[in-house]
Design a protein around this motif. Structure first.
Motif, mmCIF file in Angstrom:
data_model
loop_
_atom_site.group_PDB
_atom_site.id
_atom_site.type_symbol
_atom_site.label_atom_id
_atom_site.label_comp_id
_atom_site.label_asym_id
_atom_site.label_seq_id
_atom_site.Cartn_x
_atom_site.Cartn_y
_atom_site.Cartn_z
ATOM 1 N N GLU A 351 1.002 -2.777 48.849
ATOM 2 C CA GLU A 351 2.194 -2.519 48.041
ATOM 3 C C GLU A 351 3.130 -1.532 48.737
ATOM 4 O O GLU A 351 4.353 -1.713 48.744
ATOM 5 C CB GLU A 351 1.789 -1.980 46.670
ATOM 6 N N TYR A 381 -0.424 -11.517 43.630
ATOM 7 C CA TYR A 381 0.596 -10.536 43.968
ATOM 8 C C TYR A 381 1.659 -11.207 44.817
ATOM 9 O O TYR A 381 1.328 -11.931 45.755
ATOM 10 C CB TYR A 381 -0.057 -9.379 44.730
ATOM 11 N N PRO A 382 2.953 -11.028 44.517
ATOM 12 C CA PRO A 382 3.498 -10.224 43.416
ATOM 13 C C PRO A 382 3.493 -10.978 42.093
ATOM 14 O O PRO A 382 3.574 -12.202 42.065
ATOM 15 C CB PRO A 382 4.934 -9.973 43.880
ATOM 16 N N SER A 383 3.420 -10.219 41.014
ATOM 17 C CA SER A 383 3.457 -10.804 39.684
ATOM 18 C C SER A 383 4.902 -10.977 39.238
ATOM 19 O O SER A 383 5.710 -10.049 39.348
ATOM 20 C CB SER A 383 2.712 -9.910 38.695
ATOM 21 N N ASP A 389 6.814 -5.159 40.226
ATOM 22 C CA ASP A 389 6.811 -6.122 41.332
ATOM 23 C C ASP A 389 8.152 -6.825 41.512
ATOM 24 O O ASP A 389 8.317 -7.633 42.426
ATOM 25 C CB ASP A 389 5.738 -7.196 41.101
#
Length: 509
Positions: A351, A381-383, A389
């Motif tokens: 991240e 990921y990413p949400s 995000d």
């Protein structure tokens, strides 16, 4: 016969099928009857006479043959680094990084295989629990202890199945070799097996097995090569991926620190085994369009930055995070990820690296994967739902794979999809591109679709450098050619189109 190339995240096989035009992904549906992205038409009608700026595309993958005849003029070259002098001339922390970097190794060594996630988890738990009985485990540790026991059982079952498959396959090839000698051909036909009179049970089983196989597809050699590749993959899984005693970093652990910005590795972007996947991906992005050799990549003024970080196995999140940071620090404007972004071991490191890259206005392109899954039902990921995000989502394009025919089968069956999670589709079937050793092959997969979009993103940034990563994404998504066949499979409902995108970029505000 079609064999799917799914990328390093699943498996990789060569595609052998006749395509009407090898360069179909650059072609135009109306003029060429191929559902390509109209890249060639855009160059001819919209970009002719215009001068592009150089754009660096980082290809994070399993390595690249930078000396390939179709890539050597477009590979990124670090202008401040003196080749082979053993010094960090530009003071970026990486010695002799002339053409990118290899995070899969030390200063003196490289590796190709890594453990699967279950082995990485078990190694961690083994250090804590070992052979302890549940009665010796603290109450608060019992949930993780139970997970440890469950994973040990799962690993044992996987290894037992693989070893059984290896045993059966080895016996099959031994018996098949005897049958081929009896038939007197290295490449027998269905008729040859129909005429075979078995002398024992082994020959009878081979005949019984091969007749339906060749009935579906008469290419005996392709089947055998596929089966041998599967056998080799299974052996590698037992020897490396699922082997608790195998740790590729153990012998140089002091050179491979588990830190968020470790300057480990070496400049060998080729690696230890011919990097077919990464070389193929790189060629799609931007194989030399001006050398009258091989193929034409999508982008015309691109510099490809190879970063080796994706092993055969799970790999470490930190390697991917450091690859993103390396790309950001060395001028990349687009990052191609034909793999699944790992966040199970060190999500924070990934991240933070992504946020760092976003601060430098980088656009991320990622393959959707090849499991024919609806990604709307998975957590990745990413949400798209999480506010934290959203900045990443705004500069991130997830790509499914489409075929060359404009019909109800436009979405290739192996491709993952998702009405809320996959942004666009792009050509991913029988894509001819570069392979190590000045070769060319047609491969299929979302791994091939992603670099087509990365190449398009690079072209937009070449000719319209004032556009931000977020704007480039908006243009690519909004300018697709929509089709009912994709309406419920991705956010845009269509296949990317360079001609439409360039027209939109011309007046985009």
């Amino acid at each position: 016969m079609l064999i799917l190339l799914t990328g390093r995240t699943v498996c990789a096989q060569q595609v052998k099928m006749m395509m009407p035009k090898p360069n179909w992904y650059n072609l135009d549906l109306k003029t060429d009857s191929m559902f390509g992205i109209s890249m060639d038409r855009a160059y001819q009608e919209l970009l002719k006479g215009k001068k592009p700026e150089k754009v660096i595309v980082a290809v994070i993958d399993g390595g690249m043959d930078a000396a390939h005849e179709d890539l050597k003029r477009v590979v990124w070259t670090n202008p401040k680094e003196i080749p082979g002098n053993g010094k960090d001339d530009d003071k970026n922390g990486y010695i002799d990084d002339v053409h990118g970097w290899n995070f899969m190794g030390s200063g003196k060594d490289d590796f190709e295989f890594d453990n699967d996630y279950i082995v990485l988890e078990l190694r961690k738990y083994t250090a804590r629990f070992g052979e302890k009985d549940s009665s010796a485990i603290a109450k608060d540790d019992l949930p993780e202890y139970r997970k440890y026991i469950s994973q040990r059982k799962e690993l044992t079952q996987k290894l037992e199945k693989l070893n059984k498959d290896i045993e059966n396959s080895t016996r099959f090839f031994k018996d098949l070799e005897a049958v081929l000698k009896k038939i007197g051909k290295e490449n027998p036909t269905l008729d040859d097996f129909n005429k075979l009179v078995p002398a024992n049970d082994a020959e009878a089983k081979i005949k019984q097995f091969m007749i339906p196989v060749l009935g579906k597809n008469p290419d005996f050699r392709t089947y055998v090569n596929q089966a041998k590749t599967t056998l080799e993959d299974n052996r590698n899984k037992v020897q490396y991926n699922l082997n608790l005693q195998y740790d590729p970093r153990a012998k140089y652990a002091n050179e491979y620190p588990p830190v968020k910005e470790g300057f480990y590795g070496n400049p060998n972007v080729y690696g230890t085994v011919a990097p077919a996947h990464g070389t193929h991906v790189a060629g799609i992005v931007g194989a030399d369009r001006n050398n009258n050799t091989g193929i034409s990549g999508v982008a015309d003024a691109v510099q490809i930055m190879p970063i080796r970080a994706i092993p055969d196995g799970y790999g470490l999140d930190i390697d991917q995070a450091n690859s993103i940071r390396y790309a950001a620090d060395n001028g990349a404007k687009v990052i191609n990820m034909s793999f699944g972004l790992n966040t199970l071991l060190d999500r924070k490191a990934v991240e933070e690296a992504v946020k760092y890259a976003l601060s430098k206005d980088i656009l991320f392109i990622q393959a959707a994967g090849n499991g024919h899954e609806n990604l709307d039902n998975t957590k990745r990921y990413p949400s798209r739902e999480k506010k934290e995000d959203q900045d990443f989502v705004d500069a991130f394009i997830k790509v499914g794979a489409s075929g060359f025919a404009d019909n109800e089968q436009l979405a290739v069956p192996f491709s993952n999809y998702g009405k809320q999670t996959v942004d666009v589709f792009a050509p991913g079937l029988g894509i001819n591109s570069t392979i190590p050793g000045n070769g060319y092959e047609a491969h299929s997969g979302t791994s091939m679709a992603a670099p087509i979009v990365a190449g398009l993103a690079a072209v937009i940034r070449e000719y319209y450098p004032k556009l931000t990563a977020k704007q480039v994404k908006e243009i690519i998504v909004k300018s697709v050619v929509k089709r009912d066949a994709l309406r419920d499979l991705c956010i845009s409902g269509g296949v990317v189109n360079a001609f439409n995108a360039i027209q939109m970029a011309e007046s985009y505000k």
